[in-house]
Design a protein around this motif. Structure first.
Motif, PDB file in Angstrom:
ATOM      1  N   MET A  50     -13.752 -19.895 -10.754  1.00  0.00           N
ATOM      2  CA  MET A  50     -14.400 -19.894  -9.444  1.00  0.00           C
ATOM      3  C   MET A  50     -15.194 -21.181  -9.211  1.00  0.00           C
ATOM      4  N   VAL A  51     -16.022 -21.553 -10.179  1.00  0.00           N
ATOM      5  CA  VAL A  51     -16.816 -22.768  -9.977  1.00  0.00           C
ATOM      6  C   VAL A  51     -15.919 -24.005  -9.976  1.00  0.00           C
ATOM      7  N   TRP A  52     -14.859 -23.965 -10.777  1.00  0.00           N
ATOM      8  CA  TRP A  52     -13.912 -25.089 -10.792  1.00  0.00           C
ATOM      9  C   TRP A  52     -13.259 -25.240  -9.425  1.00  0.00           C
ATOM     10  N   ALA A  53     -12.871 -24.131  -8.816  1.00  0.00           N
ATOM     11  CA  ALA A  53     -12.217 -24.175  -7.508  1.00  0.00           C
ATOM     12  C   ALA A  53     -13.163 -24.732  -6.444  1.00  0.00           C
ATOM     13  N   PHE A 110     -23.560 -20.750  -7.498  1.00  0.00           N
ATOM     14  CA  PHE A 110     -23.658 -21.462  -8.774  1.00  0.00           C
ATOM     15  C   PHE A 110     -24.882 -21.016  -9.565  1.00  0.00           C
ATOM     16  N   ASN A 111     -25.957 -20.722  -8.875  1.00  0.00           N
ATOM     17  CA  ASN A 111     -27.161 -20.239  -9.545  1.00  0.00           C
ATOM     18  C   ASN A 111     -26.918 -18.874 -10.192  1.00  0.00           C
ATOM     19  N   LYS A 112     -26.231 -18.004  -9.484  1.00  0.00           N
ATOM     20  CA  LYS A 112     -25.943 -16.665 -10.006  1.00  0.00           C
ATOM     21  C   LYS A 112     -24.988 -16.738 -11.188  1.00  0.00           C
ATOM     22  N   ILE A 113     -23.939 -17.553 -11.068  1.00  0.00           N
ATOM     23  CA  ILE A 113     -22.975 -17.684 -12.161  1.00  0.00           C
ATOM     24  C   ILE A 113     -23.632 -18.303 -13.389  1.00  0.00           C
ATOM     25  N   GLU A 114     -24.552 -19.235 -13.179  1.00  0.00           N
ATOM     26  CA  GLU A 114     -25.297 -19.826 -14.298  1.00  0.00           C
ATOM     27  C   GLU A 114     -26.015 -18.736 -15.090  1.00  0.00           C
ATOM     28  N   LYS A 115     -26.704 -17.841 -14.395  1.00  0.00           N
ATOM     29  CA  LYS A 115     -27.453 -16.774 -15.065  1.00  0.00           C
ATOM     30  C   LYS A 115     -26.530 -15.812 -15.803  1.00  0.00           C
ATOM     31  N   VAL A 116     -25.412 -15.485 -15.167  1.00  0.00           N
ATOM     32  CA  VAL A 116     -24.444 -14.583 -15.797  1.00  0.00           C
ATOM     33  C   VAL A 116     -23.842 -15.241 -17.037  1.00  0.00           C
ATOM     34  N   ALA A 117     -23.472 -16.509 -16.912  1.00  0.00           N
ATOM     35  CA  ALA A 117     -22.857 -17.218 -18.030  1.00  0.00           C
ATOM     36  C   ALA A 117     -23.809 -17.309 -19.217  1.00  0.00           C
ATOM     37  N   LEU A 118     -25.084 -17.561 -18.973  1.00  0.00           N
ATOM     38  CA  LEU A 118     -26.052 -17.673 -20.059  1.00  0.00           C
ATOM     39  C   LEU A 118     -26.214 -16.357 -20.821  1.00  0.00           C
ATOM     40  N   SER A 119     -25.964 -15.274 -20.156  1.00  0.00           N
ATOM     41  CA  SER A 119     -26.091 -13.972 -20.812  1.00  0.00           C
ATOM     42  C   SER A 119     -24.812 -13.542 -21.523  1.00  0.00           C
ATOM     43  N   ARG A 120     -23.716 -14.316 -21.311  1.00  0.00           N
ATOM     44  CA  ARG A 120     -22.423 -13.925 -21.890  1.00  0.00           C
ATOM     45  C   ARG A 120     -21.705 -15.114 -22.516  1.00  0.00           C
ATOM     46  N   ILE A 163     -15.338 -23.504 -21.055  1.00  0.00           N
ATOM     47  CA  ILE A 163     -16.517 -24.349 -21.235  1.00  0.00           C
ATOM     48  C   ILE A 163     -16.321 -25.675 -20.496  1.00  0.00           C
ATOM     49  N   ILE A 164     -15.159 -26.274 -20.694  1.00  0.00           N
ATOM     50  CA  ILE A 164     -14.863 -27.568 -20.067  1.00  0.00           C
ATOM     51  C   ILE A 164     -14.888 -27.448 -18.550  1.00  0.00           C
ATOM     52  N   ASN A 165     -14.239 -26.414 -18.027  1.00  0.00           N
ATOM     53  CA  ASN A 165     -14.201 -26.223 -16.572  1.00  0.00           C
ATOM     54  C   ASN A 165     -15.595 -25.991 -15.999  1.00  0.00           C
ATOM     55  N   MET A 166     -16.413 -25.273 -16.736  1.00  0.00           N
ATOM     56  CA  MET A 166     -17.767 -24.979 -16.259  1.00  0.00           C
ATOM     57  C   MET A 166     -18.613 -26.251 -16.179  1.00  0.00           C
ATOM     58  N   VAL A 167     -18.662 -27.026 -17.269  1.00  0.00           N
ATOM     59  CA  VAL A 167     -19.534 -28.210 -17.257  1.00  0.00           C
ATOM     60  C   VAL A 167     -19.035 -29.240 -16.244  1.00  0.00           C
ATOM     61  N   TRP A 168     -17.705 -29.368 -16.140  1.00  0.00           N
ATOM     62  CA  TRP A 168     -17.159 -30.323 -15.162  1.00  0.00           C
ATOM     63  C   TRP A 168     -17.535 -29.907 -13.745  1.00  0.00           C
ATOM     64  N   ALA A 169     -17.390 -28.618 -13.445  1.00  0.00           N
ATOM     65  CA  ALA A 169     -17.671 -28.126 -12.094  1.00  0.00           C
ATOM     66  C   ALA A 169     -19.142 -28.285 -11.733  1.00  0.00           C
ATOM     67  N   TYR A 170     -20.036 -27.938 -12.647  1.00  0.00           N
ATOM     68  CA  TYR A 170     -21.467 -28.048 -12.352  1.00  0.00           C
ATOM     69  C   TYR A 170     -21.876 -29.518 -12.156  1.00  0.00           C
ATOM     70  N   ALA A 171     -21.272 -30.418 -12.930  1.00  0.00           N
ATOM     71  CA  ALA A 171     -21.580 -31.838 -12.749  1.00  0.00           C
ATOM     72  C   ALA A 171     -20.984 -32.365 -11.452  1.00  0.00           C
ATOM     73  N   LYS A 172     -19.788 -31.911 -11.128  1.00  0.00           N
ATOM     74  CA  LYS A 172     -19.097 -32.414  -9.936  1.00  0.00           C
ATOM     75  C   LYS A 172     -19.877 -32.095  -8.666  1.00  0.00           C
ATOM     76  N   VAL A 173     -20.474 -30.886  -8.594  1.00  0.00           N
ATOM     77  CA  VAL A 173     -21.231 -30.520  -7.394  1.00  0.00           C
ATOM     78  C   VAL A 173     -22.693 -30.956  -7.496  1.00  0.00           C
ATOM     79  N   GLY A 174     -23.077 -31.502  -8.647  1.00  0.00           N
ATOM     80  CA  GLY A 174     -24.447 -31.984  -8.794  1.00  0.00           C
ATOM     81  C   GLY A 174     -25.464 -30.896  -9.037  1.00  0.00           C
ATOM     82  N   TYR A 175     -25.053 -29.845  -9.743  1.00  0.00           N
ATOM     83  CA  TYR A 175     -25.986 -28.765 -10.074  1.00  0.00           C
ATOM     84  C   TYR A 175     -26.432 -28.984 -11.518  1.00  0.00           C
ATOM     85  N   SER A 176     -27.676 -29.346 -11.695  1.00  0.00           N
ATOM     86  CA  SER A 176     -28.201 -29.624 -13.026  1.00  0.00           C
ATOM     87  C   SER A 176     -28.711 -28.342 -13.669  1.00  0.00           C
TER      88      SER A 176
END
Length: 306
Positions: A11-14, A26-36, A45-58
């Protein structure tokens, strides 16, 4: 909560692939991902970090956790995966020295897998992050041999990345990494990239003219960079960078890896002190009275330049 790790990563990659950003999502998915975290495989992992960097979500916590998960799995990463991982960290200026050190070690043994895009992204990331491991990796003879052998395949963006890597060599090692003819070609391409002045830039220049400050705009430098505004104030030459939203990470007030790299290389190689004018400070100068706004803008600029 019904989405598994693959669905979250996809989802975040798309969203990132089409440059569409939803802070709430992205904020909600971040919280869910940290718990799982235990559910995520290497591809996710690769898709997640790339997507968060691409949209500029630190998300420092998420990137730190994913870096630890990635370390023992790097043998599963393709050359593209390696490039995307280090690029993502550098783009949002997130320090991960242990990960970068290990990736440098892995990448050196697998350079034959890297194409032009992967090696240019990787070298740019190491130059931007300025990790200690960059000295051995980015100046390694086999890395240089690969770059030279692929040189005719690099596109404009990749040649610009190589130029910044070449500048890194001058910063740290005191010499170009590329042969002279290739260095000059990269410089020519890098220097030819044009950016249009923003409304913020125009407003600041108008105010500086109004208060009688001698200046030049978009001043080209020997490194190929250009300074937004070069001025003389009370006998001092000052380089002013008018930093709009695109020079920061997402909606934050943290400069992007690209912005920090530019300022660092200009400071080290051109011997200029950079004065940054953040857009939000200028935008916060408000009043219903135009004369008061003008006065406050003048006071702000004088304080910034002092």
């Amino acid at each position: 909560h019904e989405f598994n790790s693959q669905a979250l990563a996809n989802m975040v990659w798309a969203y990132a692939s089409i440059d569409h950003f939803s802070f709430e999502l992205f904020n909600k998915i971040e919280k869910v991902a940290l718990s799982r975290l235990h559910e995520f495989n290497s591809r996710e992992i690769i898709n997640m970090v790339w997507a968060y960097a691409k949209v500029g979500y630190s998300s420092p916590e998420l990137f730190d956790k994913f870096a630890k998960l990635a370390l023992p799995r790097l043998h599963e990463f393709s050359s593209r995966d390696i490039a995307n991982t280090v690029w993502a960290h550098a783009a949002i200026d997130h320090s991960a020295p242990e990960l970068f050190n290990k990736i440098a070690e892995v990448a050196l043994h697998r350079l034959h897998e890297f194409n032009s895009q992967s090696i240019s992204n990787t070298l740019w990331a190491y130059s931007a992050s300025n990790c200690v491991s960059n000295i051995e990796f980015s100046s390694h003879p086999r890395v240089l041999h690969l770059v030279v052998s692929l040189f005719n395949m690099f596109n404009e963006e990749e040649l610009c990345q190589l130029h910044q890597w070449n500048l890194w060599g001058r910063e740290v090692l005191g010499e170009n990494l590329l042969p002279m003819d290739l260095s000059e070609h990269c410089l020519t391409v890098f220097s030819s990239v044009e950016t249009l002045p923003s409304k913020l830039h125009h407003d600041v220049v108008c105010k500086l003219h109004e208060i009688g400050v001698p200046l030049r705009e978009k001043v080209p430098l020997k490194t190929g960079y250009s300074i937004d505004i070069l001025l003389n104030y009370h006998g001092k030459n000052i380089a002013v960078e008018v930093n709009g939203p695109s020079r920061y990470i997402g909606q934050s007030q943290k400069q992007s890896g690209t912005t920090r790299l530019k300022h660092r290389q200009i400071g080290n190689l051109e011997n200029f002190k950079i004065v940054s004018l953040p857009f939000w400070e200028w935008d916060n100068i408000t009043s219903n009275d135009g004369e008061i706004v003008s006065q406050k803008q003048t006071e702000y600029l004088k304080q910034l330049l002092t």
